[in-house]
Scaffold this motif. Structure first.
Motif, PDB file in Angstrom:
ATOM      1  N   ARG A  17      26.769  84.261 -39.103  1.00 50.14           N
ATOM      2  CA  ARG A  17      27.802  85.153 -38.563  1.00 50.14           C
ATOM      3  C   ARG A  17      29.051  84.338 -38.273  1.00 50.14           C
ATOM      4  O   ARG A  17      29.008  83.107 -38.198  1.00 50.14           O
ATOM      5  CB  ARG A  17      27.317  85.885 -37.320  1.00 50.14           C
ATOM      6  CG  ARG A  17      27.076  85.002 -36.127  1.00 50.14           C
ATOM      7  CD  ARG A  17      26.844  85.838 -34.867  1.00 50.14           C
ATOM      8  NE  ARG A  17      26.458  85.033 -33.737  1.00 50.14           N
ATOM      9  CZ  ARG A  17      27.297  84.283 -33.012  1.00 50.14           C
ATOM     10  NH1 ARG A  17      28.584  84.234 -33.312  1.00 50.14           N
ATOM     11  NH2 ARG A  17      26.850  83.588 -31.986  1.00 50.14           N
ATOM     12  N   GLN A  18      30.176  85.064 -38.108  1.00 47.75           N
ATOM     13  CA  GLN A  18      31.416  84.383 -37.764  1.00 47.75           C
ATOM     14  C   GLN A  18      31.309  83.778 -36.369  1.00 47.75           C
ATOM     15  O   GLN A  18      30.678  84.336 -35.480  1.00 47.75           O
ATOM     16  CB  GLN A  18      32.594  85.367 -37.818  1.00 47.75           C
ATOM     17  CG  GLN A  18      32.906  85.818 -39.230  1.00 47.75           C
ATOM     18  CD  GLN A  18      34.168  86.660 -39.296  1.00 47.75           C
ATOM     19  OE1 GLN A  18      34.865  86.869 -38.299  1.00 47.75           O
ATOM     20  NE2 GLN A  18      34.481  87.143 -40.484  1.00 47.75           N
ATOM     21  N   ARG A  58      40.704  81.354 -38.273  1.00 46.01           N
ATOM     22  CA  ARG A  58      41.891  81.451 -39.143  1.00 46.01           C
ATOM     23  C   ARG A  58      41.456  81.523 -40.609  1.00 46.01           C
ATOM     24  O   ARG A  58      41.987  82.319 -41.388  1.00 46.01           O
ATOM     25  CB  ARG A  58      42.802  80.255 -38.877  1.00 46.01           C
ATOM     26  CG  ARG A  58      44.209  80.407 -39.360  1.00 46.01           C
ATOM     27  CD  ARG A  58      45.169  79.363 -38.754  1.00 46.01           C
ATOM     28  NE  ARG A  58      44.691  77.984 -38.817  1.00 46.01           N
ATOM     29  CZ  ARG A  58      44.215  77.278 -37.779  1.00 46.01           C
ATOM     30  NH1 ARG A  58      44.157  77.813 -36.567  1.00 46.01           N
ATOM     31  NH2 ARG A  58      43.821  76.029 -37.930  1.00 46.01           N
ATOM     32  N   LEU A  59      40.481  80.697 -40.993  1.00 51.73           N
ATOM     33  CA  LEU A  59      39.967  80.736 -42.372  1.00 51.73           C
ATOM     34  C   LEU A  59      39.364  82.100 -42.704  1.00 51.73           C
ATOM     35  O   LEU A  59      39.584  82.625 -43.804  1.00 51.73           O
ATOM     36  CB  LEU A  59      38.928  79.640 -42.592  1.00 51.73           C
ATOM     37  CG  LEU A  59      39.448  78.217 -42.721  1.00 51.73           C
ATOM     38  CD1 LEU A  59      38.282  77.230 -42.790  1.00 51.73           C
ATOM     39  CD2 LEU A  59      40.340  78.068 -43.949  1.00 51.73           C
ATOM     40  N   GLU A  63      41.302  83.387 -45.728  1.00 49.97           N
ATOM     41  CA  GLU A  63      40.574  83.123 -46.973  1.00 49.97           C
ATOM     42  C   GLU A  63      39.390  84.062 -47.187  1.00 49.97           C
ATOM     43  O   GLU A  63      38.902  84.195 -48.300  1.00 49.97           O
ATOM     44  CB  GLU A  63      40.052  81.672 -46.984  1.00 49.97           C
ATOM     45  CG  GLU A  63      41.109  80.613 -46.738  1.00 49.97           C
ATOM     46  CD  GLU A  63      42.114  80.490 -47.867  1.00 49.97           C
ATOM     47  OE1 GLU A  63      41.819  80.934 -48.990  1.00 49.97           O
ATOM     48  OE2 GLU A  63      43.203  79.943 -47.628  1.00 49.97           O
ATOM     49  N   GLY A  64      38.890  84.645 -46.090  1.00 52.65           N
ATOM     50  CA  GLY A  64      37.711  85.492 -46.191  1.00 52.65           C
ATOM     51  C   GLY A  64      36.409  84.712 -46.063  1.00 52.65           C
ATOM     52  O   GLY A  64      35.333  85.267 -46.255  1.00 52.65           O
ATOM     53  N   TYR A  65      36.508  83.438 -45.732  1.00 54.56           N
ATOM     54  CA  TYR A  65      35.330  82.595 -45.539  1.00 54.56           C
ATOM     55  C   TYR A  65      35.684  81.460 -44.610  1.00 54.56           C
ATOM     56  O   TYR A  65      36.845  81.288 -44.236  1.00 54.56           O
ATOM     57  CB  TYR A  65      34.790  82.063 -46.874  1.00 54.56           C
ATOM     58  CG  TYR A  65      35.812  81.271 -47.675  1.00 54.56           C
ATOM     59  CD1 TYR A  65      36.082  79.936 -47.398  1.00 54.56           C
ATOM     60  CD2 TYR A  65      36.519  81.868 -48.717  1.00 54.56           C
ATOM     61  CE1 TYR A  65      37.024  79.219 -48.118  1.00 54.56           C
ATOM     62  CE2 TYR A  65      37.463  81.158 -49.447  1.00 54.56           C
ATOM     63  CZ  TYR A  65      37.706  79.833 -49.144  1.00 54.56           C
ATOM     64  OH  TYR A  65      38.645  79.130 -49.850  1.00 54.56           O
ATOM     65  N   GLY A  66      34.688  80.681 -44.246  1.00 52.95           N
ATOM     66  CA  GLY A  66      34.848  79.515 -43.378  1.00 52.95           C
ATOM     67  C   GLY A  66      33.473  78.946 -43.117  1.00 52.95           C
ATOM     68  O   GLY A  66      32.531  79.226 -43.864  1.00 52.95           O
ATOM     69  N   THR A  85      34.855  75.775 -46.966  1.00 54.98           N
ATOM     70  CA  THR A  85      36.224  75.514 -46.518  1.00 54.98           C
ATOM     71  C   THR A  85      37.033  74.934 -47.670  1.00 54.98           C
ATOM     72  O   THR A  85      36.499  74.202 -48.506  1.00 54.98           O
ATOM     73  CB  THR A  85      36.265  74.526 -45.333  1.00 54.98           C
ATOM     74  OG1 THR A  85      35.647  73.299 -45.719  1.00 54.98           O
ATOM     75  CG2 THR A  85      35.570  75.099 -44.102  1.00 54.98           C
ATOM     76  N   PRO A  86      38.340  75.264 -47.716  1.00 53.20           N
ATOM     77  CA  PRO A  86      39.200  74.617 -48.710  1.00 53.20           C
ATOM     78  C   PRO A  86      39.529  73.202 -48.236  1.00 53.20           C
ATOM     79  O   PRO A  86      39.913  73.014 -47.082  1.00 53.20           O
ATOM     80  CB  PRO A  86      40.440  75.515 -48.742  1.00 53.20           C
ATOM     81  CG  PRO A  86      40.473  76.198 -47.413  1.00 53.20           C
ATOM     82  CD  PRO A  86      39.060  76.247 -46.910  1.00 53.20           C
TER      83      PRO A  86
END
Length: 172
Positions: A17-18, A58-59, A63-66, A85-86
């Motif tokens: 989960r986030q 924030r990601l 970005e829709g992910y993290g 993560t980028p």
């Protein structure tokens, strides 16, 4: 890409989960543990753990992910974090899978199970073409996890913070 905000599907043992600010105690304990952070310049402070949560929130938005919070499905017990993560490496932005597991729970296969779920999420949901893991040369447990989920050693590089790293990578 914001339609992909959902975390990876649960695995046999793990749920994702986030992260939220309510996870600060768990994340501060994880990122402040010298054993967990032994391949980083130093463990993180509580404020840095809060910044870590903020960065991931924030990601999720951008970005829709993290990195997602990982818990045992059976009990809800906090395991660690794992996700995507980028990361800039050698002047290119790469999608990285990363993971941290509580020191007392390492060796149970949780990192491999979580990282495999994130690899599948990157491929099947995000439609990513490539996935990397950026790992310090002396971090053999993380290198084994990367190899176990199909990311073989590709090359040596220097991280954005100037540290030597090993790039494990695969096309998805």
């Amino acid at each position: 890409m914001n339609r992909h905000r959902q975390p990876p599907s649960p695995t046999q043992r793990l749920a994702f989960r986030q992260m939220t600010e309510d996870d600060l105690d768990d994340m501060a304990a994880l990122l402040g543990d010298p054993d967990v952070m032994r391949h980083y310049p130093r463990p993180k402070t509580r404020d840095e753990a809060l910044a870590w949560i903020d960065w991931n929130q924030r990601l999720y938005r951008q970005e829709g992910y993290g990195l997602w919070l990982v818990a045992l499905r059976s009990t809800g017990e906090f395991i660690g974090d794992c996700g995507l993560t980028p990361q800039e490496i050698d002047g290119a932005t790469e999608l990285e899978v990363g993971y941290h597991v509580r020191a007392d729970l390492q060796g149970n296969g949780y990192a491999s199970e979580a990282a495999a779920a994130c690899r599948d999420h990157a491929r099947d949901v995000l439609r990513a073409k490539r996935l990397v893991a950026i790992i310090r040369p002396d971090n053999t447990p993380s290198q084994r996890v990367a190899e176990k989920i199909g990311l073989p050693f590709e090359r040596d590089a220097i991280s954005g913070s100037g540290l030597p790293v090993r790039i494990h990578a695969t096309d998805l």
